[in-house]
Design a protein around this motif. Structure first.
Motif, PDB file in Angstrom:
ATOM      1  N   ASP A 181       0.847  -1.205   0.000  1.00  0.00           N
ATOM      2  CA  ASP A 181       0.000   0.000   0.000  1.00  0.00           C
ATOM      3  C   ASP A 181       0.871   1.238   0.000  1.00  0.00           C
ATOM      4  O   ASP A 181       0.610   2.213  -0.700  1.00  0.00           O
ATOM      5  N   ARG A 182       1.915   1.188   0.838  1.00  0.00           N
ATOM      6  CA  ARG A 182       2.764   2.364   0.971  1.00  0.00           C
ATOM      7  C   ARG A 182       3.456   2.693  -0.339  1.00  0.00           C
ATOM      8  O   ARG A 182       3.519   3.845  -0.750  1.00  0.00           O
ATOM      9  N   LEU A 183       3.969   1.650  -1.015  1.00  0.00           N
ATOM     10  CA  LEU A 183       4.672   1.891  -2.275  1.00  0.00           C
ATOM     11  C   LEU A 183       3.736   2.472  -3.327  1.00  0.00           C
ATOM     12  O   LEU A 183       4.084   3.402  -4.045  1.00  0.00           O
ATOM     13  N   ILE A 184       2.536   1.930  -3.397  1.00  0.00           N
ATOM     14  CA  ILE A 184       1.574   2.400  -4.394  1.00  0.00           C
ATOM     15  C   ILE A 184       1.155   3.835  -4.090  1.00  0.00           C
ATOM     16  O   ILE A 184       1.139   4.699  -4.963  1.00  0.00           O
ATOM     17  N   CYS A 185       0.843   4.099  -2.822  1.00  0.00           N
ATOM     18  CA  CYS A 185       0.435   5.457  -2.433  1.00  0.00           C
ATOM     19  C   CYS A 185       1.572   6.453  -2.646  1.00  0.00           C
ATOM     20  O   CYS A 185       1.346   7.576  -3.097  1.00  0.00           O
ATOM     21  N   ASP A 186       2.804   6.039  -2.318  1.00  0.00           N
ATOM     22  CA  ASP A 186       3.940   6.943  -2.490  1.00  0.00           C
ATOM     23  C   ASP A 186       4.109   7.362  -3.941  1.00  0.00           C
ATOM     24  O   ASP A 186       4.398   8.515  -4.227  1.00  0.00           O
ATOM     25  N   HIS A 187       3.926   6.406  -4.832  1.00  0.00           N
ATOM     26  CA  HIS A 187       4.062   6.736  -6.252  1.00  0.00           C
ATOM     27  C   HIS A 187       3.070   7.837  -6.616  1.00  0.00           C
ATOM     28  O   HIS A 187       3.428   8.852  -7.210  1.00  0.00           O
ATOM     29  N   ALA A 188       1.831   7.659  -6.194  1.00  0.00           N
ATOM     30  CA  ALA A 188       0.803   8.669  -6.473  1.00  0.00           C
ATOM     31  C   ALA A 188       1.151   9.982  -5.771  1.00  0.00           C
ATOM     32  O   ALA A 188       1.009  11.069  -6.351  1.00  0.00           O
ATOM     33  N   LEU A 189       1.636   9.900  -4.535  1.00  0.00           N
ATOM     34  CA  LEU A 189       1.948  11.108  -3.767  1.00  0.00           C
ATOM     35  C   LEU A 189       3.047  11.947  -4.432  1.00  0.00           C
ATOM     36  O   LEU A 189       2.943  13.174  -4.503  1.00  0.00           O
ATOM     37  N   PHE A 190       4.089  11.276  -4.923  1.00  0.00           N
ATOM     38  CA  PHE A 190       5.168  12.031  -5.558  1.00  0.00           C
ATOM     39  C   PHE A 190       4.676  12.728  -6.828  1.00  0.00           C
ATOM     40  O   PHE A 190       5.094  13.831  -7.137  1.00  0.00           O
ATOM     41  N   HIS A 191       3.789  12.069  -7.542  1.00  0.00           N
ATOM     42  CA  HIS A 191       3.252  12.699  -8.751  1.00  0.00           C
ATOM     43  C   HIS A 191       2.381  13.907  -8.408  1.00  0.00           C
ATOM     44  O   HIS A 191       2.482  14.949  -9.037  1.00  0.00           O
ATOM     45  N   LEU A 192       1.545  13.747  -7.391  1.00  0.00           N
ATOM     46  CA  LEU A 192       0.707  14.870  -6.973  1.00  0.00           C
ATOM     47  C   LEU A 192       1.577  16.013  -6.464  1.00  0.00           C
ATOM     48  O   LEU A 192       1.298  17.183  -6.700  1.00  0.00           O
ATOM     49  N   GLU A 193       2.651  15.651  -5.763  1.00  0.00           N
ATOM     50  CA  GLU A 193       3.559  16.674  -5.253  1.00  0.00           C
ATOM     51  C   GLU A 193       4.156  17.481  -6.406  1.00  0.00           C
ATOM     52  O   GLU A 193       4.248  18.704  -6.338  1.00  0.00           O
ATOM     53  N   ALA A 194       4.533  16.774  -7.464  1.00  0.00           N
ATOM     54  CA  ALA A 194       5.103  17.467  -8.623  1.00  0.00           C
ATOM     55  C   ALA A 194       4.081  18.449  -9.208  1.00  0.00           C
ATOM     56  O   ALA A 194       4.414  19.602  -9.486  1.00  0.00           O
ATOM     57  N   ASP A 195       2.853  18.017  -9.335  1.00  0.00           N
ATOM     58  CA  ASP A 195       1.791  18.904  -9.826  1.00  0.00           C
ATOM     59  C   ASP A 195       1.646  20.116  -8.921  1.00  0.00           C
ATOM     60  O   ASP A 195       1.516  21.248  -9.370  1.00  0.00           O
ATOM     61  N   LEU A 196       1.649  19.842  -7.633  1.00  0.00           N
ATOM     62  CA  LEU A 196       1.441  20.915  -6.673  1.00  0.00           C
ATOM     63  C   LEU A 196       2.580  21.937  -6.705  1.00  0.00           C
ATOM     64  O   LEU A 196       2.361  23.135  -6.566  1.00  0.00           O
ATOM     65  N   ARG A 197       3.781  21.445  -6.932  1.00  0.00           N
ATOM     66  CA  ARG A 197       4.906  22.378  -7.043  1.00  0.00           C
ATOM     67  C   ARG A 197       4.736  23.254  -8.268  1.00  0.00           C
ATOM     68  O   ARG A 197       5.069  24.439  -8.256  1.00  0.00           O
ATOM     69  N   TRP A 198       4.226  22.659  -9.309  1.00  0.00           N
ATOM     70  CA  TRP A 198       3.956  23.454 -10.512  1.00  0.00           C
ATOM     71  C   TRP A 198       2.887  24.504 -10.215  1.00  0.00           C
ATOM     72  O   TRP A 198       3.002  25.660 -10.615  1.00  0.00           O
ATOM     73  N   LEU A 199       1.856  24.110  -9.473  1.00  0.00           N
ATOM     74  CA  LEU A 199       0.799  25.067  -9.120  1.00  0.00           C
ATOM     75  C   LEU A 199       1.372  26.232  -8.321  1.00  0.00           C
ATOM     76  O   LEU A 199       1.035  27.394  -8.555  1.00  0.00           O
ATOM     77  N   GLU A 200       2.271  25.924  -7.385  1.00  0.00           N
ATOM     78  CA  GLU A 200       2.875  26.967  -6.554  1.00  0.00           C
ATOM     79  C   GLU A 200       3.743  27.906  -7.382  1.00  0.00           C
ATOM     80  O   GLU A 200       3.681  29.126  -7.243  1.00  0.00           O
ATOM     81  N   LEU A 201       4.552  27.300  -8.251  1.00  0.00           N
ATOM     82  CA  LEU A 201       5.439  28.107  -9.084  1.00  0.00           C
ATOM     83  C   LEU A 201       4.620  29.001 -10.013  1.00  0.00           C
ATOM     84  O   LEU A 201       4.937  30.173 -10.209  1.00  0.00           O
ATOM     85  N   THR A 202       3.558  28.454 -10.565  1.00  0.00           N
ATOM     86  CA  THR A 202       2.714  29.233 -11.462  1.00  0.00           C
ATOM     87  C   THR A 202       2.029  30.366 -10.700  1.00  0.00           C
ATOM     88  O   THR A 202       1.914  31.482 -11.207  1.00  0.00           O
ATOM     89  N   THR A 203       1.607  30.086  -9.466  1.00  0.00           N
ATOM     90  CA  THR A 203       1.021  31.137  -8.633  1.00  0.00           C
ATOM     91  C   THR A 203       2.024  32.268  -8.455  1.00  0.00           C
ATOM     92  O   THR A 203       1.693  33.442  -8.592  1.00  0.00           O
ATOM     93  N   ALA A 204       3.286  31.881  -8.192  1.00  0.00           N
ATOM     94  CA  ALA A 204       4.322  32.888  -7.981  1.00  0.00           C
ATOM     95  C   ALA A 204       4.625  33.671  -9.264  1.00  0.00           C
ATOM     96  O   ALA A 204       5.105  34.795  -9.211  1.00  0.00           O
ATOM     97  N   ARG A 205       4.356  33.071 -10.410  1.00  0.00           N
ATOM     98  CA  ARG A 205       4.681  33.735 -11.674  1.00  0.00           C
ATOM     99  C   ARG A 205       3.473  34.324 -12.364  1.00  0.00           C
ATOM    100  O   ARG A 205       3.542  34.711 -13.532  1.00  0.00           O
TER     101      ARG A 205
END
Ligand SMILES: Nc1ncnc2c1ncn2[C@@H]1O[C@H](COP(=O)(O)OP(=O)(O)OP(=O)(O)O)[C@@H](O)[C@H]1O
Ligand SMILES: [Mg+2]
Lengths: 226, 191
Positions: free
Chosen positions: B157-181
């Motif tokens: 479960d942890r491995l599967i969830c982590d994979h999804a979490l890292f992808h969502l994190e990447a999206d979220l970082r993009w959202l933050e950067l775009t907010t800043a720009r």
């Protein structure tokens, strides 16, 4: 709805000409975990320091457990910090001259708990955070991840009602960051401590119940964003 | 000509979910099994969000059979419907090995829906900040669910969830950067 334990209202703080907080709002209930997120320099740490009574805001009110923190004297506020609050920071928080066990026992000693009792309790928390084997080592002799777990043990040893954590996993890799968070969250849940968690990492913020985002010294409650 | 054609058909199969075939083949490596058993172990290990339909197992197995990657190891006709037992062939093992050894194509998600929404909001004079913040809250909500699931779950479960979490994190970082720009982007789009 959880009863509010700690709150900040209309908080303003300026350093020289730099506005660090410009009307920030914050609430946390007993046993609740709230993440404070936002860009670098937006005022996250300043907000945490104000809420913890370390920094006095220029204006605004902070209420803790029915009392007014902003109306307290410095002595009263430091007494409150020692008895009710626990702290975990990003680095450099352990006293290098003391052993890990003495570091964890320190908050109890400052509350005038006898050495033996303090060290017994410290050992219990170290076991819980899986660092009991480091008791005799000094901070310079352990890894960053181990140091953070020692710091969490030290923050929790007085059974604080609020734990303030500022980037507690900022210097750790994913696996160790996760271990520290898991142990911190589990311990906080067990003792019903509130957690104020400053982080810029979303995977760490995901351990919280709720998040606010600070931008230019103003806070935005994301639960109300949608 | 013919070999090029089969090559493309093969590639297309990979893209269109051939990985179910490979997964079933891989499960067969530990010994012969019935289609029903295969479905069950697939669901147990990989089917958390998408359990296999019997029809899918049946059609996949007949394709693997036709391609010589599996063979019939035994037939049971007692009582109910006919039950085939499959075993993997040498060609099947080689196929699994090749699949495992080949990296997956990274998907860069250029021109994502989110980008389109932000640009459209700016073009039409709407509040792009609001769109970004709403999305951010939604991403974090999902990350919270996954984190909870991870804390209660076992290692897989942890491995599967982590994979999804890292992808969502990447999206979220993009959202933050775009907010800043956003103000920079607004200027560029409106001129
Ligand atoms: N002690 C201080 N003296 C002067 N300026 C300060 C002080 N502390 C903070 N500031 C300023 O106040 C603003 C907010 O700082 P703060 O440390 O709260 O940001 P932050 O959100 O925690 O950033 P980071 O993510 O980089 O830790 C910044 O512009 C900072 O330079
Ligand atoms: Mg900070």
């Amino acid at each position: 709805m959880i009863d509010t334990l700690l709150s900040g209202h209309e908080l303003h703080k300026t350093y020289g000409a730099t506005p660090a907080l410009a009307g920030a709002e914050f609430t946390v209930g007993a046993g609740e975990i709230v993440a404070i997120m936002g860009p670098s320099g937006s005022g996250k740490s300043t907000l945490l320091h104000c809420l913890a009574g370390i920094v006095r805001p220029d204006s605004g009110t902070i209420r803790y457990d029915g009392g007014d923190l902003t109306a307290m004297s410095d002595t009263q506020r430091s007494a409150l910090r020692r008895s009710d609050f626990g702290f975990v920071f990003q680095f450099g928080q352990l006293v290098p001259e003391l052993t890990c066990l003495e570091n964890v026992a320190l908050p109890l000693r400052l509350n005038a708990v006898k050495r033996k009792e303090a060290e017994t309790k410290a050992r219990e928390w170290m076991e819980r955070l899986e660092v009991a084997d480091l008791a005799g080592k000094r901070p310079g002799e352990i890894s960053g991840g181990q140091g953070q777990r020692i710091a969490v043990a030290r923050a929790l040893v007085i059974r604080p009602r609020v734990v303030f954590a500022d980037e507690p996993t900022g210097a750790l890799d994913s696996l160790n960051g996760e271990r520290v968070m898991k142990l911190l969250i589990e311990a906080a849940r067990d003792t019903r401590a509130a957690v104020v968690l400053v982080t810029h990492e979303s995977r760490i913020a995901a351990y919280s119940d709720r998040e606010i985002v600070v931008r230019d010294g103003r806070s935005r409650d994301m639960a109300r964003a949608t | 000509m013919r070999s090029r054609y089969t090559h493309w058909v093969y590639l297309l199969c990979i893209v269109l979910g051939m990985s179910i075939g490979h997964t079933l083949l891989g499960l067969l490596e530990s010994g012969p099994r019935h289609g029903y058993d295969l479905k069950r172990s697939f669901d147990e290990r990989f089917g958390r969000d998408r359990s296999l339909a019997y029809g899918q197992v049946y059609s996949t197995m007949s394709r693997l059979l036709k391609n010589g990657l599996v063979e019939i190891d035994g037939l049971e006709t007692s009582g109910g419907p006919e039950r085939k037992r499959y075993s993997i062939t040498d060609a099947g093992v080689t196929d699994v090995e090749q699949w495992l050894g080949q990296p997956e194509k990274p998907e860069p998600y250029l021109q994502s829906t989110l980008y389109t929404k932000v640009v459209l909001a700016l073009l039409t004079g709407r509040d792009a900040n609001e769109i970004l913040d709403t999305q951010r809250a939604e991403h974090l909500r999902m990350m919270r669910d996954l984190t909870r699931r991870k804390l209660d779950g076992d290692l897989s479960d942890r491995l599967i969830c982590d994979h999804a979490l890292f992808h969502l994190e990447a999206d979220l970082r993009w959202l933050e950067l775009t907010t800043a720009r956003l103000s920079e982007l607004t200027q560029e789009i409106r001129t």
